[in-house]
Design an enzyme around this catalytic site. Sequence first.
Site, PDB file in Angstrom:
ATOM      1  N   GLN A  27      -8.756 -16.157 -11.243  1.00 51.07           N
ATOM      2  CA  GLN A  27      -7.644 -15.330 -11.704  1.00 51.07           C
ATOM      3  C   GLN A  27      -8.069 -13.874 -11.857  1.00 51.07           C
ATOM      4  OE1 GLN A  27      -7.001 -18.590 -14.969  1.00 51.07           O
ATOM      5  NE2 GLN A  27      -5.291 -17.192 -15.082  1.00 51.07           N
ATOM      6  N   HIS A  51      -5.086 -13.413  -8.006  1.00 53.30           N
ATOM      7  CA  HIS A  51      -4.305 -12.243  -8.423  1.00 53.30           C
ATOM      8  C   HIS A  51      -4.741 -10.963  -7.717  1.00 53.30           C
ATOM      9  CE1 HIS A  51      -3.514 -14.705 -12.305  1.00 53.30           C
ATOM     10  NE2 HIS A  51      -2.618 -14.965 -11.375  1.00 53.30           N
ATOM     11  N   CYS A  82       0.823   6.463   5.867  1.00 52.93           N
ATOM     12  CA  CYS A  82       2.211   6.842   6.163  1.00 52.93           C
ATOM     13  C   CYS A  82       2.578   8.218   5.631  1.00 52.93           C
ATOM     14  CB  CYS A  82       3.182   5.800   5.624  1.00 52.93           C
ATOM     15  SG  CYS A  82       3.245   5.706   3.811  1.00 52.93           S
TER      16      CYS A  82
END
Length: 368
Positions: free
Chosen positions: A158, A176, A244
Amino acid sequence: MLLLGMIFLTATDGLKCIQKHLSLSRLNSLSTMSMVRSRHLLESHLMDTKQSALLSQEDAGRRLAAWLYRYDKVLILTGAGISTESGIPDYRGRSGSYRLGHKPMTHDQFCSSQKNRVRYWSRALRGYEAFAASKPNAAHKAIATLQKYGKVSAVITQNVDGLHEKSYSKNIVALHGRADRNRCLTCGSTSCRASYHDKLKRINSHLLLKKESLQDSLRPDGDADIELSQAAAAAFTLPPCETCGTGVLKPDVVFFGDSVPRDRVNFCNDALNNSDALLVCGSSLAVYSSYRFVVAALSANKPVCILNIGKTRAEYEGLPVLKLEASVLALVNSLPLLGLQLNDDDTVVSIASAVADISDPSLVSSSP
């Protein structure tokens, strides 16, 4: 050897019998109730300061070794509690950040507000450097050793700290995500978080606070408990995605309120299907993204052992697990009893002599 096998079979007959007669519908009912149960009640339970008596490291190591000895392919699920020895705080432990009033930023909070993003990244500039410099501790290395000798099939964590990778474990899924990567919310490209931090520091160096008492302010996700002044927050600049040119960058981790990508869930389910037992280390299982694998294991009649200080969601729901109330460092104590040595290529303790110390059937019965 046959006699030893019979001893170990008898040792967990009680646990396996309970698992066999706990129906799939009962487990599904438990998981459904968990989803609708008041989150406040669950958190209150897991934050309860009352605690069962701790096992000694030696006793916990013996019990864990006895349990591990029975299985050839153990899937390990780890939580924040395994990284506390590396200097990274946990969330719900006795000194965890939740007890100090810290709540991590949610996915919606980050995505919906430039002010929240500035708050996150300015705090992360203080906390992430120490977080990224953390080193694997003996528990991480013990898991890598167990995996090296073929006892552990895969590791689900986790945690977003990358410490299992640093300890050279294999077949890992970071449930995660990984804190050392950024992901653009517009184009989806990934990039190095350390490089982004360097850029943030260059652009905003005149706004940053001094580094006093950082260890006291560090948080489990690389955040730090600091605040910029209103003027500094208004002037703080967040560079856009270089791919981008306009996109917002977010750490490539699952924030609270976000969803675990389906491919990771599929990997975990496959890993569970290919294992014959599940060992949970250092997790309260408070979030369903990890708890569901305990439910799935028991539904498939696969034994579950939990090594953790403090009650877990599995106990709160009354699931038939073997609970070892002890530090995850008991993993280290279990190695010699299994004939293994930490970070060594040679087995220095023979299995024959080691098994004598873990052949008591009571060691793998359910905890009182």
